[in-house]
Design a protein around this motif. Structure first.
Motif, mmCIF file in Angstrom:
data_model
loop_
_atom_site.group_PDB
_atom_site.id
_atom_site.type_symbol
_atom_site.label_atom_id
_atom_site.label_comp_id
_atom_site.label_asym_id
_atom_site.label_seq_id
_atom_site.Cartn_x
_atom_site.Cartn_y
_atom_site.Cartn_z
ATOM 1 N N LEU A 14 53.283 62.887 22.445
ATOM 2 C CA LEU A 14 52.265 63.456 21.560
ATOM 3 C C LEU A 14 51.814 64.828 22.047
ATOM 4 O O LEU A 14 51.353 65.649 21.268
ATOM 5 N N HIS A 17 54.887 67.336 20.873
ATOM 6 C CA HIS A 17 55.479 66.702 19.697
ATOM 7 C C HIS A 17 56.561 67.528 19.020
ATOM 8 O O HIS A 17 57.437 66.997 18.347
ATOM 9 N N GLU A 18 56.498 68.849 19.200
ATOM 10 C CA GLU A 18 57.445 69.723 18.516
ATOM 11 C C GLU A 18 58.788 69.829 19.230
ATOM 12 O O GLU A 18 59.767 70.343 18.666
ATOM 13 N N ARG A 39 56.697 59.189 21.178
ATOM 14 C CA ARG A 39 55.999 59.012 19.904
ATOM 15 C C ARG A 39 56.521 59.971 18.855
ATOM 16 O O ARG A 39 56.541 59.666 17.667
ATOM 17 N N SER A 40 56.923 61.159 19.288
ATOM 18 C CA SER A 40 57.421 62.176 18.364
ATOM 19 C C SER A 40 58.534 62.944 19.058
ATOM 20 O O SER A 40 58.473 63.210 20.263
ATOM 21 N N ASP A 43 58.931 67.049 16.153
ATOM 22 C CA ASP A 43 57.843 66.895 15.184
ATOM 23 C C ASP A 43 58.118 65.808 14.157
ATOM 24 O O ASP A 43 57.588 65.846 13.049
ATOM 25 N N CYS A 44 58.909 64.824 14.538
ATOM 26 C CA CYS A 44 59.192 63.687 13.653
ATOM 27 C C CYS A 44 58.607 62.425 14.266
ATOM 28 O O CYS A 44 58.934 62.066 15.412
ATOM 29 N N LEU A 45 57.742 61.747 13.509
ATOM 30 C CA LEU A 45 57.126 60.518 13.979
ATOM 31 C C LEU A 45 57.957 59.283 13.645
ATOM 32 O O LEU A 45 57.765 58.229 14.251
ATOM 33 N N ASP A 46 58.853 59.417 12.668
ATOM 34 C CA ASP A 46 59.736 58.311 12.313
ATOM 35 C C ASP A 46 60.926 58.342 13.277
ATOM 36 O O ASP A 46 62.002 58.858 12.971
ATOM 37 N N LEU A 47 60.712 57.792 14.461
ATOM 38 C CA LEU A 47 61.712 57.895 15.522
ATOM 39 C C LEU A 47 63.043 57.234 15.174
ATOM 40 O O LEU A 47 64.099 57.805 15.458
ATOM 41 N N TYR A 50 64.872 59.626 12.984
ATOM 42 C CA TYR A 50 65.283 60.809 13.743
ATOM 43 C C TYR A 50 66.479 60.495 14.638
ATOM 44 O O TYR A 50 67.455 61.256 14.684
ATOM 45 N N LYS A 254 49.237 66.447 19.214
ATOM 46 C CA LYS A 254 49.732 66.270 17.847
ATOM 47 C C LYS A 254 48.570 66.049 16.890
ATOM 48 O O LYS A 254 48.555 66.594 15.781
#
Length: 284
Positions: A14, A17-18, A39-40, A43-47, A50, A254
């Motif tokens: 977090l 995150h980028e 967690r990211s 910058d994608c939280l849907d691991l 990703y 984040k």
């Protein structure tokens, strides 16, 4: 000064995150950190999505990056909430589990949901238990080795709430101890929390704040050692009980863009004495 030589330090992504996985690993390595809570990424939280797109069918590629930078992933941090999770949330958690198992990651972080400002209703508790039982069934059917771990957050920011859930579930519940939340939201001392649920704790989160409202909370996060968090109490409890697990700096940039970058926070972690287990409030 009393030190905690066996403590292993980690970070949550977090705070960066980028960054993608190689960039995150490089940053951690530069600061002598070798344990990641992801967690990211980029910058994608849907691991799961990703990882599916970036490393399709190739978990070995992820493992090579981690090995190159001497990193281990201690948890994939999902946003799953035991209270309020729907079929889509369950499907996403299952996707987290598949990747966690492929990468031999021991934990998937989940939340309980709800709020500490409201009593935990019978319906909410029943829903949380139902989701834990669903997870247990899925884990057994798929022979997943990974476990879910409940972070002390939201409506489960106290040991009493976590124990209430475990009792209703009728089985062991793993917990990630967010020491800031049990103190700030759960109104517990570190010793009170440890004495009640030490057997549930898998690893520890730490951060600092001051009692000034921010955009999201009635407090504002600050650099380690700059705020009101009683770090000395946490370290004393961990020291006295021979804790040798992982402490993660959960730097939530984040969600709180007013925070400086993670590198600055890690420098402050060292300069404050927190990283050596010697904040100024611990007696020599």
């Amino acid at each position: 000064m009393t030190v905690l030589p066996d403590i292993k330090w980690g970070i949550s992504t977090l705070g960066c995150h980028e960054l993608d996985l190689p960039e995150t690993c490089k940053l951690a390595e530069q600061h002598g950190i070798h344990h990641l809570e992801i967690r990211s990424l980029a910058d994608c939280l849907d691991l799961p999505e990703y990882l599916d797109k970036t490393y399709p069918g190739d978990p070995a590629a992820v493992a090579r990056i981690l090995e190159q930078h001497r990193q281990s992933v201690i948890a994939l941090n999902s946003g799953f909430k035991l209270i309020g999770a729907d079929d889509d949330a369950r499907e996403e958690l299952s996707a987290f589990a598949r990747w966690a198992d492929l990468l031999e990651i021991p934990l998937i972080r989940i939340f309980g949901g709800g709020s500490m400002s409201e009593p935990l209703s019978k319906d909410d508790l029943a829903t949380a238990v139902e989701n834990l039982r669903w997870w247990k069934q899925q884990r057994e059917e798929n022979q997943w080795k990974t476990h879910v771990a409940l972070e002390t957050h939201d409506g489960f920011s106290s040991s009493q709430r976590c124990l209430q859930l475990q009792d209703a579930f009728g089985g062991h519940v793993d917990v990630i101890w967010d020491t800031h939340h049990t103190w700030k939201m759960g109104d517990e001392s570190a010793l009170q929390t440890w004495e009640k649920m030490s057997s549930m704790i898998q690893h520890v989160h730490i951060k600092d704040s001051v009692s000034i409202p921010s955009a999201r909370h009635p407090y504002t996060y600050v650099l380690p050692g700059r705020g009101e968090f009683p770090a000395g109490d946490v370290y004393s409890v961990l020291r006295d009980n021979n804790y040798s697990g992982i402490i993660s700096l959960e730097w939530e940039r984040k969600w709180h863009p007013y925070l400086p970058d993670l590198g600055t926070a890690l420098t402050a972690l060292t300069e404050s004495g927190w990283r050596a287990g010697t904040p100024a409030c611990i007696a020599p």
